[in-house]
Motif scaffolding. Structure first.
Motif, PDB file in Angstrom:
ATOM      1  N   MET A   1      38.327  59.856  48.569  1.00  0.00           N
ATOM      2  CA  MET A   1      37.241  60.893  48.378  1.00  0.00           C
ATOM      3  C   MET A   1      36.447  60.598  47.068  1.00  0.00           C
ATOM      4  O   MET A   1      37.324  60.063  46.116  1.00  0.00           O
ATOM      5  CB  MET A   1      37.726  62.317  48.212  1.00  0.00           C
ATOM      6  CG  MET A   1      36.682  63.378  47.997  1.00  0.00           C
ATOM      7  SD  MET A   1      35.554  63.644  49.275  1.00  0.00           S
ATOM      8  CE  MET A   1      34.384  65.039  48.752  1.00  0.00           C
ATOM      9  N   VAL A   2      35.076  60.586  46.899  1.00  0.00           N
ATOM     10  CA  VAL A   2      34.496  60.203  45.791  1.00  0.00           C
ATOM     11  C   VAL A   2      33.765  61.402  45.276  1.00  0.00           C
ATOM     12  O   VAL A   2      32.931  62.216  46.017  1.00  0.00           O
ATOM     13  CB  VAL A   2      33.369  59.300  46.050  1.00  0.00           C
ATOM     14  CG1 VAL A   2      32.688  58.947  44.696  1.00  0.00           C
ATOM     15  CG2 VAL A   2      33.960  57.891  46.596  1.00  0.00           C
ATOM     16  N   HIS A   3      33.891  62.081  43.951  1.00  0.00           N
ATOM     17  CA  HIS A   3      33.186  63.059  43.310  1.00  0.00           C
ATOM     18  C   HIS A   3      32.161  62.621  42.443  1.00  0.00           C
ATOM     19  O   HIS A   3      32.476  61.748  41.289  1.00  0.00           O
ATOM     20  CB  HIS A   3      34.292  63.750  42.517  1.00  0.00           C
ATOM     21  CG  HIS A   3      35.385  64.307  43.465  1.00  0.00           C
ATOM     22  ND1 HIS A   3      35.261  65.385  44.691  1.00  0.00           N
ATOM     23  CD2 HIS A   3      36.641  63.890  43.861  1.00  0.00           C
ATOM     24  CE1 HIS A   3      36.443  65.766  45.146  1.00  0.00           C
ATOM     25  NE2 HIS A   3      37.346  64.770  44.658  1.00  0.00           N
TER      26      HIS A   3
ATOM     27  N   ASP B   1      23.606  56.871  49.796  1.00  0.00           N
ATOM     28  CA  ASP B   1      23.037  56.180  50.952  1.00  0.00           C
ATOM     29  C   ASP B   1      24.063  55.190  51.256  1.00  0.00           C
ATOM     30  O   ASP B   1      24.428  54.833  52.490  1.00  0.00           O
ATOM     31  CB  ASP B   1      21.753  55.654  50.658  1.00  0.00           C
ATOM     32  CG  ASP B   1      20.663  56.642  50.834  1.00  0.00           C
ATOM     33  OD1 ASP B   1      20.967  57.988  51.136  1.00  0.00           O
ATOM     34  OD2 ASP B   1      19.547  56.275  50.451  1.00  0.00           O
ATOM     35  N   GLU B   2      24.777  54.419  50.206  1.00  0.00           N
ATOM     36  CA  GLU B   2      25.747  53.463  50.738  1.00  0.00           C
ATOM     37  C   GLU B   2      26.883  53.885  51.080  1.00  0.00           C
ATOM     38  O   GLU B   2      27.533  53.301  51.859  1.00  0.00           O
ATOM     39  CB  GLU B   2      25.702  52.169  49.283  1.00  0.00           C
ATOM     40  CG  GLU B   2      26.520  51.112  49.541  1.00  0.00           C
ATOM     41  CD  GLU B   2      26.001  50.226  50.641  1.00  0.00           C
ATOM     42  OE1 GLU B   2      26.531  49.369  51.287  1.00  0.00           O
ATOM     43  OE2 GLU B   2      24.459  50.330  50.663  1.00  0.00           O
ATOM     44  N   LEU B   3      27.268  54.998  50.545  1.00  0.00           N
ATOM     45  CA  LEU B   3      28.634  55.567  50.867  1.00  0.00           C
ATOM     46  C   LEU B   3      28.479  56.104  52.425  1.00  0.00           C
ATOM     47  O   LEU B   3      29.557  56.045  53.093  1.00  0.00           O
ATOM     48  CB  LEU B   3      29.073  56.652  49.881  1.00  0.00           C
ATOM     49  CG  LEU B   3      29.174  56.233  48.424  1.00  0.00           C
ATOM     50  CD1 LEU B   3      29.938  57.279  47.618  1.00  0.00           C
ATOM     51  CD2 LEU B   3      30.389  55.128  48.469  1.00  0.00           C
ATOM     52  N   GLU B   4      27.451  56.865  52.318  1.00  0.00           N
ATOM     53  CA  GLU B   4      27.236  57.282  53.993  1.00  0.00           C
ATOM     54  C   GLU B   4      27.141  56.219  54.993  1.00  0.00           C
ATOM     55  O   GLU B   4      27.674  56.286  56.065  1.00  0.00           O
ATOM     56  CB  GLU B   4      25.945  58.166  54.060  1.00  0.00           C
ATOM     57  CG  GLU B   4      25.798  59.317  53.185  1.00  0.00           C
ATOM     58  CD  GLU B   4      24.628  60.107  53.296  1.00  0.00           C
ATOM     59  OE1 GLU B   4      23.556  59.834  53.694  1.00  0.00           O
ATOM     60  OE2 GLU B   4      24.525  61.180  52.240  1.00  0.00           O
TER      61      GLU B   4
ATOM     62  N   ASP C   1      31.258  64.130  47.259  1.00  0.00           N
ATOM     63  CA  ASP C   1      30.652  65.434  46.884  1.00  0.00           C
ATOM     64  C   ASP C   1      29.977  65.329  45.633  1.00  0.00           C
ATOM     65  O   ASP C   1      30.236  64.379  44.875  1.00  0.00           O
ATOM     66  CB  ASP C   1      31.521  66.661  47.045  1.00  0.00           C
ATOM     67  CG  ASP C   1      32.753  66.734  46.116  1.00  0.00           C
ATOM     68  OD1 ASP C   1      32.577  65.761  45.233  1.00  0.00           O
ATOM     69  OD2 ASP C   1      33.777  67.626  46.428  1.00  0.00           O
ATOM     70  N   VAL C   2      29.068  66.465  45.110  1.00  0.00           N
ATOM     71  CA  VAL C   2      28.346  66.259  43.902  1.00  0.00           C
ATOM     72  C   VAL C   2      28.795  67.621  43.135  1.00  0.00           C
ATOM     73  O   VAL C   2      28.698  68.727  43.520  1.00  0.00           O
ATOM     74  CB  VAL C   2      26.964  66.067  44.095  1.00  0.00           C
ATOM     75  CG1 VAL C   2      26.222  66.234  42.824  1.00  0.00           C
ATOM     76  CG2 VAL C   2      26.584  64.928  45.045  1.00  0.00           C
ATOM     77  N   CYS C   3      29.037  67.457  41.792  1.00  0.00           N
ATOM     78  CA  CYS C   3      29.431  68.425  40.695  1.00  0.00           C
ATOM     79  C   CYS C   3      28.390  68.294  39.901  1.00  0.00           C
ATOM     80  O   CYS C   3      28.421  67.395  39.006  1.00  0.00           O
ATOM     81  CB  CYS C   3      30.668  68.186  40.104  1.00  0.00           C
ATOM     82  SG  CYS C   3      31.171  69.412  38.927  1.00  0.00           S
TER      83      CYS C   3
END
Length: 253
Positions: A1-3, A94-97, A104-106
Motif C-alpha cells: 500500500m502507498v499513502h 497513473d503509473e501506480l494504477e 490513497d491520499v491524505c
C-alpha cells in the motif's frame, strides 16, 4: 500500500493527525527533500527506509515503491503542503494504477492557506473579492497561453502566485499590464509557518524592490488584491437583519 501524504506548509505540528500516524507506521518514506520540513521524519520508525525524491526521477521513485511492494512493505510518499497544488502527483497515480499498486491520499495544509493565517487575511471578502486565482509565472516550464498572468489580472480578483518569487520585476509589470493598478496591495510570504518565516506588505508597483530589499527570491508566495487592505462589506451571514435557514432576521436592514 502507498499513502500519499501532504506534509503541510512547514511547521512540524501542521501535518494532519492522519498524516502523522501514517508516517509512524511506514516502512518506506519517500519525501520531497527540497521543501518538506525534515523534522517530520522524527515521527518515523527507527528502522524505516528514507529516500529524498529531490534527487530522484519519476522512474526511480516508482522503482522504490515497486521494491517495497514486492517485500510487502508500506510506503509513505510525503509531499510538501497539499499535493494537489503543483505536486506532480498525477503522473505517479497513473503509473501506480498501471502497475496495479493500491494507493490513497491524505490531504495537507497548503502554504497558501498558511500564508493567509500568517497575514491574518481572508481571501474572500464581501464587496471586494469572491474568487481566488491560484497560479504561477511561466519559467523553465510553460503555462497554457490562456492562463497568462495578464489574463488573470484582468479580473482584479484575489490572486495567489506560487513559484514566482525570483521573477518579481516581470511579474509586477505583467500584473499592471493585465489590469491591477500600481497601488494594488501585495504581500510576500516567505516560508509560511517555518521558524524563519518572513512576511511583508507592499504594492504591485513596489513588489520587485521589496523582494530585493528583503532578499526573497524563492520559497515564497505572492498575494495580490484589495483584500490585503482590510476594507470590506459586512457579511450577510451574521447580519441581524438577514434571515438564514437557521435564524430569523429582524428585518431592519
Amino acid at each position: 500500500m502507498v499513502h500519499f501524504v501532504g506534509a503541510g506548509s512547514g511547521a512540524k505540528d501542521l501535518i494532519t493527525v492522519r498524516g502523522k500516524e501514517l508516517i509512524e507506521k511506514a516502512d518506506v518514506i519517500i519525501y520531497a527533500g527540497s521543501l518538506v520540513n525534515k523534522e517530520l521524519l522524527e515521527y518515523r520508525k527507527t528502522e524505516s527506509e528514507v529516500f529524498n525524491s529531490a534527487e530522484m526521477t519519476l522512474e526511480e521513485v516508482i522503482g522504490v515503491i515497486k521494491k517495497a511492494e514486492s517485500r510487502g512493505k508500506t510506503t509513505v510518499r510525503l509531499h510538501t503542503g497539499d499535493m494537489s497544488i503543483y505536486g506532480a502527483v498525477k503522473e505517479q497515480y497513473d503509473e501506480l494504477e498501471r502497475l496495479g499498486i493500491e494507493y490513497d491520499v491524505c490531504p495537507g495544509v497548503s502554504s497558501f492557506l498558511a500564508a493567509a493565517a500568517s497575514l491574518g487575511i481572508e481571501y474572500t471578502l464581501p464587496g471586494i473579492s469572491q474568487s481566488v486565482i491560484i497560479t504561477r509565472m511561466e519559467g523553465r516550464t510553460p503555462v497554457p497561453e490562456k492562463e497568462k498572468i495578464e489574463t488573470f489580472a484582468a479580473h482584479n480578483a484575489t490572486m495567489v502566485i506560487f513559484l514566482s518569487a525570483g521573477m518579481t520585476k516581470e511579474l509586477s509589470q505583467r500584473l499592471i499590464e493585465g489590469g491591477y493598478s500600481y497601488d494594488t496591495p501585495c504581500a510576500i510570504v516567505y516560508k509560511a509557518t517555518w521558524e524563519d518565516e518572513k512576511k511583508v506588505i507592499c504594492t504591485v508597483g513596489t513588489l520587485s524592490q521589496t523582494a530585493e530589499r528583503e532578499k526573497i527570491n524563492k520559497t515564497a508566495l505572492i498575494i495580490v488584491g484589495e483584500i490585503i487592505n482590510g476594507a470590506y462589506e459586512r457579511s450577510k451571514l451574521y447580519d441581524p437583519s438577514f434571515t438564514t435557514g437557521f435564524r430569523q432576521g429582524n428585518g431592519n436592514g
